[in-house]
Design a protein around this motif. Structure first.
Motif, PDB file in Angstrom:
ATOM      1  N   TRP A   1       0.838  -1.190   0.000  1.00  0.00           N
ATOM      2  CA  TRP A   1       0.000   0.000   0.000  1.00  0.00           C
ATOM      3  C   TRP A   1       0.877   1.245   0.000  1.00  0.00           C
ATOM      4  O   TRP A   1       0.985   1.929   1.001  1.00  0.00           O
ATOM      5  CB  TRP A   1      -0.934  -0.017   1.216  1.00  0.00           C
ATOM      6  CG  TRP A   1      -1.722  -1.285   1.291  1.00  0.00           C
ATOM      7  CD1 TRP A   1      -1.465  -2.362   2.076  1.00  0.00           C
ATOM      8  CD2 TRP A   1      -2.863  -1.626   0.518  1.00  0.00           C
ATOM      9  NE1 TRP A   1      -2.383  -3.355   1.848  1.00  0.00           N
ATOM     10  CE2 TRP A   1      -3.254  -2.928   0.891  1.00  0.00           C
ATOM     11  CE3 TRP A   1      -3.600  -0.958  -0.461  1.00  0.00           C
ATOM     12  CZ2 TRP A   1      -4.342  -3.579   0.336  1.00  0.00           C
ATOM     13  CZ3 TRP A   1      -4.680  -1.608  -1.009  1.00  0.00           C
ATOM     14  CH2 TRP A   1      -5.047  -2.898  -0.624  1.00  0.00           C
TER      15      TRP A   1
ATOM     16  N   GLY B   1       2.323   4.845  -0.080  1.00  0.00           N
ATOM     17  CA  GLY B   1       1.744   6.141   0.244  1.00  0.00           C
ATOM     18  C   GLY B   1       0.740   6.103   1.380  1.00  0.00           C
ATOM     19  O   GLY B   1       0.253   7.141   1.804  1.00  0.00           O
ATOM     20  N   VAL B   2       0.402   4.926   1.874  1.00  0.00           N
ATOM     21  CA  VAL B   2      -0.540   4.809   2.987  1.00  0.00           C
ATOM     22  C   VAL B   2       0.251   4.872   4.280  1.00  0.00           C
ATOM     23  O   VAL B   2       1.232   4.165   4.460  1.00  0.00           O
ATOM     24  CB  VAL B   2      -1.337   3.483   2.911  1.00  0.00           C
ATOM     25  CG1 VAL B   2      -2.155   3.268   4.158  1.00  0.00           C
ATOM     26  CG2 VAL B   2      -2.243   3.503   1.686  1.00  0.00           C
ATOM     27  N   GLU B   3      -0.191   5.754   5.167  1.00  0.00           N
ATOM     28  CA  GLU B   3       0.505   5.921   6.439  1.00  0.00           C
ATOM     29  C   GLU B   3       0.079   4.842   7.429  1.00  0.00           C
ATOM     30  O   GLU B   3      -1.018   4.292   7.345  1.00  0.00           O
ATOM     31  CB  GLU B   3       0.215   7.301   7.002  1.00  0.00           C
ATOM     32  CG  GLU B   3       0.768   8.404   6.123  1.00  0.00           C
ATOM     33  CD  GLU B   3       0.545   9.782   6.710  1.00  0.00           C
ATOM     34  OE1 GLU B   3       0.554   9.912   7.949  1.00  0.00           O
ATOM     35  OE2 GLU B   3       0.369  10.724   5.926  1.00  0.00           O
TER      36      GLU B   3
ATOM     37  N   THR C   1      -3.348   5.092   8.998  1.00  0.00           N
ATOM     38  CA  THR C   1      -4.499   4.610   8.236  1.00  0.00           C
ATOM     39  C   THR C   1      -4.711   3.119   8.483  1.00  0.00           C
ATOM     40  O   THR C   1      -5.845   2.670   8.679  1.00  0.00           O
ATOM     41  CB  THR C   1      -4.299   4.896   6.733  1.00  0.00           C
ATOM     42  OG1 THR C   1      -4.329   6.314   6.554  1.00  0.00           O
ATOM     43  CG2 THR C   1      -5.385   4.255   5.884  1.00  0.00           C
TER      44      THR C   1
ATOM     45  N   ARG D   1      -7.935  10.910   7.004  1.00  0.00           N
ATOM     46  CA  ARG D   1      -6.834  10.365   6.207  1.00  0.00           C
ATOM     47  C   ARG D   1      -7.198   8.967   5.689  1.00  0.00           C
ATOM     48  O   ARG D   1      -6.932   8.638   4.529  1.00  0.00           O
ATOM     49  CB  ARG D   1      -5.578  10.309   7.078  1.00  0.00           C
ATOM     50  CG  ARG D   1      -4.314  10.118   6.316  1.00  0.00           C
ATOM     51  CD  ARG D   1      -3.103  10.195   7.223  1.00  0.00           C
ATOM     52  NE  ARG D   1      -2.991  11.515   7.839  1.00  0.00           N
ATOM     53  CZ  ARG D   1      -2.442  11.742   9.026  1.00  0.00           C
ATOM     54  NH1 ARG D   1      -1.939  10.759   9.738  1.00  0.00           N
ATOM     55  NH2 ARG D   1      -2.367  12.955   9.509  1.00  0.00           N
ATOM     56  N   ALA D   2      -7.807   8.156   6.544  1.00  0.00           N
ATOM     57  CA  ALA D   2      -8.195   6.797   6.146  1.00  0.00           C
ATOM     58  C   ALA D   2      -9.290   6.830   5.075  1.00  0.00           C
ATOM     59  O   ALA D   2      -9.300   6.001   4.163  1.00  0.00           O
ATOM     60  CB  ALA D   2      -8.652   6.003   7.371  1.00  0.00           C
TER      61      ALA D   2
ATOM     62  N   ARG E   1      -9.679   9.302   2.848  1.00  0.00           N
ATOM     63  CA  ARG E   1      -9.011   9.734   1.613  1.00  0.00           C
ATOM     64  C   ARG E   1      -8.230   8.599   0.961  1.00  0.00           C
ATOM     65  O   ARG E   1      -8.106   8.541  -0.258  1.00  0.00           O
ATOM     66  CB  ARG E   1      -8.079  10.916   1.885  1.00  0.00           C
ATOM     67  CG  ARG E   1      -8.798  12.226   2.064  1.00  0.00           C
ATOM     68  CD  ARG E   1      -7.847  13.427   2.027  1.00  0.00           C
ATOM     69  NE  ARG E   1      -6.755  13.344   2.970  1.00  0.00           N
ATOM     70  CZ  ARG E   1      -6.794  13.756   4.243  1.00  0.00           C
ATOM     71  NH1 ARG E   1      -7.905  14.267   4.730  1.00  0.00           N
ATOM     72  NH2 ARG E   1      -5.743  13.653   5.014  1.00  0.00           N
ATOM     73  N   SER E   2      -7.710   7.676   1.767  1.00  0.00           N
ATOM     74  CA  SER E   2      -6.935   6.559   1.212  1.00  0.00           C
ATOM     75  C   SER E   2      -7.833   5.480   0.612  1.00  0.00           C
ATOM     76  O   SER E   2      -7.346   4.581  -0.059  1.00  0.00           O
ATOM     77  CB  SER E   2      -6.059   5.930   2.295  1.00  0.00           C
ATOM     78  OG  SER E   2      -6.840   5.111   3.139  1.00  0.00           O
TER      79      SER E   2
ATOM     80  N   ALA F   1      -9.676   3.408   2.554  1.00  0.00           N
ATOM     81  CA  ALA F   1      -9.775   2.293   3.496  1.00  0.00           C
ATOM     82  C   ALA F   1     -11.063   2.333   4.318  1.00  0.00           C
ATOM     83  O   ALA F   1     -11.535   1.307   4.786  1.00  0.00           O
ATOM     84  CB  ALA F   1      -8.579   2.292   4.445  1.00  0.00           C
TER      85      ALA F   1
ATOM     86  N   THR G   1     -11.142  -2.278   0.330  1.00  0.00           N
ATOM     87  CA  THR G   1      -9.716  -1.942   0.395  1.00  0.00           C
ATOM     88  C   THR G   1      -9.234  -1.959   1.838  1.00  0.00           C
ATOM     89  O   THR G   1      -8.172  -2.497   2.144  1.00  0.00           O
ATOM     90  CB  THR G   1      -9.458  -0.558  -0.242  1.00  0.00           C
ATOM     91  OG1 THR G   1      -9.817  -0.618  -1.613  1.00  0.00           O
ATOM     92  CG2 THR G   1      -8.007  -0.138  -0.102  1.00  0.00           C
TER      93      THR G   1
END
Length: 160
Positions: free
Chosen positions: A34, A36-38, A41, A86-87, A89-90, A92, A112
């Motif tokens: 994944w 770019g996913v922090e 998230t 943030r989650a 936007r990702s 998830a 996802t």
């Protein structure tokens, strides 16, 4: 009886273990697929999964809120809101209006997000399995029991 000399060792070990899963240079997040996913998230997605899986957790008629995520992660609601944003936007997490209270939103894992949780959990299990491969099974079991007990005590510290 508590030995004061053990507290610095325990403190050091807990700090070192925390660094394993957090921080901008965590090699474990980079190994997941994944980009770019922090880590936050994945943590929010895992929290939603756990809140939906635990006994006494929200059922289908109940909803998981940002406040529930904040309580589970032991962060301020404003921090949880930013992490949830943030989650979302990702991809998830899905946020939708609550069916029960127009002032609230309900959170749910997307496909996802479910994949992230599954993959991250598998990765952690593989990693821990490799680290503990040479340990006797009874030591691994004792470690799991003691860490669970410590986590429970930290989550609900004695008052007084």
């Amino acid at each position: 009886m508590l030995e004061p000399a053990d507290l610095p060792r325990l403190d050091d070990a807990v700090i070192r273990l925390r660094r394993l899963w957090s921080g901008p240079t965590s090699r474990h997040v980079d190994e997941l697929r994944w980009p770019g996913v922090e880590l936050s998230t994945i943590l929010v997605a895992d929290t939603l999964h756990r809140l939906g899986s635990e006994e006494g957790s929200p059922g289908p008629e109940d909803e998981v809120s940002v406040a529930a995520v904040a309580a589970r992660l032991d962060v301020a609601p404003s921090t949880a809101s930013r992490l949830v944003d943030r989650a979302v936007r990702s991809g998830a997490v899905d946020r939708r209006p609550s069916a029960h209270d127009a002032r609230r939103t309900a959170l749910a894992l997307t496909t996802t997000g479910q994949q992230m949780v599954s993959e991250a959990r598998s990765h952690r299990h593989r990693f821990l399995g490799s680290v503990l491969a040479d340990w006797p099974a009874h030591d691994v079991s004792a470690l799991a029991d003691l860490l669970s007990r410590l986590a429970d005590a930290v989550q609900s510290p004695p008052r007084g």
